[in-house]
Design a protein around this motif. Structure first.
Motif, short mmCIF file in Angstrom:
data_model
loop_
_atom_site.label_atom_id
_atom_site.label_comp_id
_atom_site.label_asym_id
_atom_site.label_seq_id
_atom_site.Cartn_x
_atom_site.Cartn_y
_atom_site.Cartn_z
N ARG A 109 -38.77 27.36 -43.16
CA ARG A 109 -38.19 27.80 -44.43
C ARG A 109 -37.53 26.60 -45.10
NH1 ARG A 109 -37.84 32.22 -41.32
NH2 ARG A 109 -38.49 34.17 -42.29
N PRO A 110 -37.29 26.68 -46.39
CA PRO A 110 -36.63 25.55 -47.06
C PRO A 110 -35.12 25.56 -46.84
CG PRO A 110 -37.14 27.25 -48.67
CD PRO A 110 -37.73 27.72 -47.35
N ASP A 111 -34.71 25.57 -45.56
CA ASP A 111 -33.28 25.55 -45.24
C ASP A 111 -32.98 24.40 -44.28
OD1 ASP A 111 -33.89 26.40 -42.61
OD2 ASP A 111 -33.70 28.50 -43.16
N CYS A 112 -31.70 24.16 -44.05
CA CYS A 112 -31.30 23.00 -43.26
C CYS A 112 -31.72 23.11 -41.80
CB CYS A 112 -29.79 22.77 -43.37
SG CYS A 112 -28.77 24.15 -42.80
N VAL A 113 -31.87 24.33 -41.29
CA VAL A 113 -32.26 24.52 -39.89
C VAL A 113 -33.70 24.11 -39.66
CG1 VAL A 113 -32.66 26.29 -38.14
CG2 VAL A 113 -30.54 26.29 -39.42
N SER A 114 -34.53 24.19 -40.68
CA SER A 114 -35.97 23.91 -40.54
C SER A 114 -36.33 22.45 -40.79
CB SER A 114 -36.76 24.78 -41.52
OG SER A 114 -36.63 26.16 -41.21
N GLN A 115 -35.35 21.60 -41.05
CA GLN A 115 -35.66 20.23 -41.44
C GLN A 115 -34.77 19.24 -40.69
OE1 GLN A 115 -36.64 19.81 -45.70
NE2 GLN A 115 -35.88 21.90 -45.94
N ASP A 116 -35.22 18.01 -40.69
CA ASP A 116 -34.50 16.94 -40.03
C ASP A 116 -34.24 15.81 -41.03
OD1 ASP A 116 -34.60 18.07 -37.30
OD2 ASP A 116 -36.76 17.71 -37.47
N GLY A 117 -33.47 14.81 -40.60
CA GLY A 117 -33.27 13.63 -41.41
C GLY A 117 -32.52 13.89 -42.70
N GLU A 118 -32.88 13.16 -43.75
CA GLU A 118 -32.18 13.25 -45.02
C GLU A 118 -32.28 14.64 -45.67
OE1 GLU A 118 -29.74 12.73 -47.97
OE2 GLU A 118 -29.98 11.36 -46.28
N PRO A 119 -33.44 15.32 -45.67
CA PRO A 119 -33.47 16.68 -46.21
C PRO A 119 -32.48 17.61 -45.51
CG PRO A 119 -35.70 15.85 -45.95
CD PRO A 119 -34.79 14.85 -45.27
N HIS A 120 -32.37 17.44 -44.19
CA HIS A 120 -31.40 18.25 -43.44
C HIS A 120 -29.98 17.94 -43.86
CE1 HIS A 120 -28.61 18.49 -39.90
NE2 HIS A 120 -29.02 19.74 -39.95
N ARG A 121 -29.65 16.65 -43.97
CA ARG A 121 -28.28 16.27 -44.33
C ARG A 121 -27.90 16.79 -45.72
NH1 ARG A 121 -29.83 11.79 -41.16
NH2 ARG A 121 -30.79 10.71 -42.93
N ARG A 122 -28.81 16.71 -46.65
CA ARG A 122 -28.54 17.20 -48.01
C ARG A 122 -28.22 18.70 -48.00
NH1 ARG A 122 -32.58 19.72 -50.93
NH2 ARG A 122 -31.91 20.34 -53.02
N LEU A 123 -29.07 19.48 -47.34
CA LEU A 123 -28.90 20.94 -47.35
C LEU A 123 -27.71 21.37 -46.49
CD1 LEU A 123 -32.68 21.89 -47.10
CD2 LEU A 123 -31.22 22.06 -49.13
N ARG A 124 -27.56 20.75 -45.34
CA ARG A 124 -26.44 21.10 -44.47
C ARG A 124 -25.11 20.80 -45.15
NH1 ARG A 124 -25.34 21.91 -38.78
NH2 ARG A 124 -23.28 21.13 -38.24
N GLY A 125 -25.06 19.71 -45.94
CA GLY A 125 -23.84 19.39 -46.66
C GLY A 125 -23.42 20.51 -47.59
N ALA A 126 -24.38 21.13 -48.25
CA ALA A 126 -24.06 22.24 -49.15
C ALA A 126 -23.49 23.42 -48.36
CB ALA A 126 -25.30 22.66 -49.92
N VAL A 127 -24.06 23.68 -47.19
CA VAL A 127 -23.59 24.79 -46.36
C VAL A 127 -22.19 24.52 -45.83
CG1 VAL A 127 -23.99 26.08 -44.22
CG2 VAL A 127 -25.91 25.54 -45.74
N THR A 128 -21.99 23.34 -45.24
CA THR A 128 -20.69 23.05 -44.62
C THR A 128 -19.58 22.98 -45.67
OG1 THR A 128 -21.24 20.68 -44.67
CG2 THR A 128 -21.67 21.88 -42.63
N ASP A 129 -19.87 22.39 -46.83
CA ASP A 129 -18.86 22.33 -47.89
C ASP A 129 -18.38 23.72 -48.27
OD1 ASP A 129 -19.06 19.61 -47.92
OD2 ASP A 129 -20.20 19.49 -49.80
N ASN A 130 -19.31 24.64 -48.38
CA ASN A 130 -18.95 25.99 -48.82
C ASN A 130 -18.36 26.84 -47.71
OD1 ASN A 130 -19.69 26.42 -51.78
ND2 ASN A 130 -21.48 25.35 -51.00
N LEU A 131 -18.76 26.59 -46.46
CA LEU A 131 -18.10 27.27 -45.36
C LEU A 131 -16.64 26.84 -45.24
CD1 LEU A 131 -20.86 27.27 -42.59
CD2 LEU A 131 -20.04 29.22 -43.91
N GLN A 132 -16.39 25.54 -45.45
CA GLN A 132 -15.01 25.06 -45.43
C GLN A 132 -14.19 25.67 -46.55
OE1 GLN A 132 -15.38 20.80 -45.50
NE2 GLN A 132 -16.22 20.69 -43.43
#
Length: 417
Positions: A109-132
Motif C-alpha cells: 500500500r502507499p503507506d510508510c509500513v510498505s516502503q523503505d528508505g527515503e519514501p518511508h522516512r517521508r511518510l513516517r514523518g507525517a505519521v509521527t508528527d501527528n501522533l505527537q
C-alpha cells in the motif's frame, strides 16, 4: 530437489516452501493453530531451529522467524529484508491472488509500513508528527471519558465480561475522538479491524468497509478541518496524496486499536489472576507500567508480525532464503527464545528490549499512546469497581488465535455494587 538441505532443515530452491506446494509443512492457521500456537512455535523451534518453513492461509509458503537474534537481524536490516511486498515472489508470479485474505495484512500500500528508505522516512514523518500532536492534546482525558462511559453501562450489575464490555471497544472509542470520527462508528470499526486480523473470507469485505468510512472522513475533514489526526495528515508539509492519506488512516486505526485492545485484555488478565499485583495496583504500591512491560514480554499483542521479503538470496538461522521469499516474524517466540531467556520465570522488570513494538526503522511510532490508553483504562477501572475479582478459576480463561494474534476470549468478573 535441486539442492541438498543443510542438516535436514533447509528448504532451498525446488522445495515446497519455495514453490508453493507445502505437503508436510506446518500451517499457521486452522484448528490447531487457533488453540495451541505456543505448542506449534515450540515444535517448530525444536525441528527447524530459529527459522522454520510454514504455510499461511491458502497454503501460502513463508519463513517463520522464531529466534530473538534472528528477529532483530530482520528488523534492523531493511536492505536485506524489505517491507516492500512488490518483490514478494509468490505474489509476482501469480500464486497469491489479490483476493487472498492475506492481502489486507501483507499486500503493498502507499503507506510508510510498505516502503523503505527515503519514501518511508517521508511518510513516517507525517505519521509521527501527528501522533505527537495528538498525544500532546490530552489523550488520557479522552481515555478517562470513554472508560467511565463503558463502565457506566455495567456498573450497576455487579458483574461484567471485561473483554467484550471494556477492552474490545475502548481503544477504538478513543481513536474516534483522535481521528475526528463520529463516536457511533467506533463499534463497527472495531469489529471490522478485528476481522481483518482474523483473516478468512470476510477479511477483504471488512477491509473495504474500513476504507469506505475513512474515505468519507477524509472528505469531511477537507471541507471542515479540525484539531485531529486526520486534518493533521491532510495539512502536513510532506504533501501526502489522497491514496497516502487513506492508507495511513487505515494503518494507524487498525494497528492502534487491535494491538491496544488485545494488550489491555492481557494486562487485566494478569492483574486479576494475581492477588498480589491487584492489591499493589489498588494501593498504589505497584506501577501499572511494570505490569504492561511484563505482558509485552510474555504475551505481546501481535504474536506474529507481517511481513518482510528477502531482498536477495541470503542465509538466516541456518537456512538458505531466496530473493522474494516471504518472512513473518514471531514476536511471541522471539521474546521467550531460550537463547536469551533460559528461565522465563526470571523478572524482566526494567528490561524494555522485548519485540512487542517491533524494531528498527519500522518500530511502532504510537507505543506511548497505546501505553497511555492502557494505564489510564486500568486505573479508572480499578477505582470505579470496588472489590473487583475474577469470577471463574484462572485456568478456565481461554484464548483463540489467528495467524497474527491470540486474543483472550472472555474475562468474567464480579464487583461490589
Amino acid at each position: 530437489m535441486t539442492d541438498q538441505p543443510q542438516n535436514g532443515t533447509d528448504a532451498p530452491r525446488g522445495c515446497p516452501v519455495a514453490h508453493g506446494g507445502g505437503d508436510g509443512l506446518t500451517r499457521l492457521y486452522g484448528p490447531e493453530a487457533a488453540s495451541d500456537p505456543h505448542g506449534i512455535y515450540a515444535r517448530l523451534r525444536k525441528e527447524h531451529g530459529p527459522v522454520a518453513p510454514v504455510l499461511l492461509e491458502g497454503d501460502v509458503p513463508a519463513w517463520l522467524v522464531l529466534g530473538y537474534r534472528e528477529n532483530r537481524r530482520v528488523l534492523d536490516n531493511p536492505r536485506q529484508f524489505s517491507r516492500d511486498a512488490r518483490i514478494w515472489r509468490d505474489w509476482k508470479e501469480g500464486r497469491v491472488e489479490n483476493t487472498s485474505p492475506l492481502i489486507p495484512m501483507l499486500g503493498w500500500r502507499p503507506d510508510c509500513v510498505s516502503q523503505d528508505g527515503e519514501p518511508h522516512r517521508r511518510l513516517r514523518g507525517a505519521v509521527t508528527d501527528n501522533l505527537q500532536a495528538v498525544a500532546s492534546r490530552g489523550i488520557r482525558r479522552h481515555v478517562t471519558h470513554f472508560a467511565n462511559k463503558q463502565i457506566d453501562a455495567f456498573a450497576d450489575k455487579g458483574s461484567a465480561d471485561l473483554v467484550m464490555e471494556y477492552a474490545e471497544y475502548l481503544p477504538m472509542l478513543v481513536l474516534t475522538r483522535v481521528f475526528g470520527l463520529a463516536e457511533g462508528e467506533g463499534r463497527q470499526l472495531a469489529e471490522s479491524s478485528a476481522q481483518v486480523l482474523k483473516g478468512g473470507e470476510d477479511a477483504l469485505l471488512h477491509n473495504d468497509r474500513i476504507m469506505q468510512i475513512l474515505g468519507e472522513l477524509a472528505e469531511r475533514k477537507r471541507a471542515e478541518p479540525g484539531s485531529d489526526f486526520t486534518t493533521g495528515l491532510l495539512e502536513h508539509h510532506a504533501g501526502l496524496d489522497d491514496d497516502e492519506i487513506l492508507s495511513h488512516l487505515r494503518l494507524v486505526l487498525i494497528a492502534a486499536h487491535t494491538t491496544t485492545s488485545n494488550l489491555l485484555a492481557r494486562v487485566l488478565q494478569l492483574v486479576l489472576t494475581d492477588a498480589t499485583r491487584l492489591a499493589g495496583l489498588v494501593s498504589g504500591q505497584l506501577n501499572i507500567s511494570a505490569v504492561v512491560e511484563e505482558v509485552m514480554w510474555n504475551t505481546p499483542p501481535l504474536a506474529v508480525l507481517p511481513g518482510r521479503f528477502a531482498a536477495t538470496d541470503l542465509e538466516l538461522g541456518g537456512h538458505r532464503l531466496q530473493e522474494g521469499d516471504l518472512l513473518v516474524l514471531c514476536l511471541t517466540a522471539g521474546n521467550v527464545d531460550p537463547e536469551i531467556r533460559p528461565d522465563v520465570g526470571i523478572s524482566v522488570h526494567g528490561n524494555q528490549s522485548h519485540l512487542a513494538f517491533s524494531g528498527g526503522p519500522h518500530e511502532c511510532p504510537g507505543q506511548n499512546i497505546g501505553q497511555a490508553i492502557i494505564e489510564t483504562a486500568v486505573d479508572v477501572l480499578l477505582h470505579r469497581l470496588p472489590g473487583l475479582r475474577l469470577s471463574v478459576a484462572p485456568e478456565e480463561l481461554t484464548s483463540t488465535a489467528s495467524t497474527w494474534e491470540a486474543r483472550l476470549d472472555r474475562l468474567p468478573v464480579e464487583f461490589a455494587v
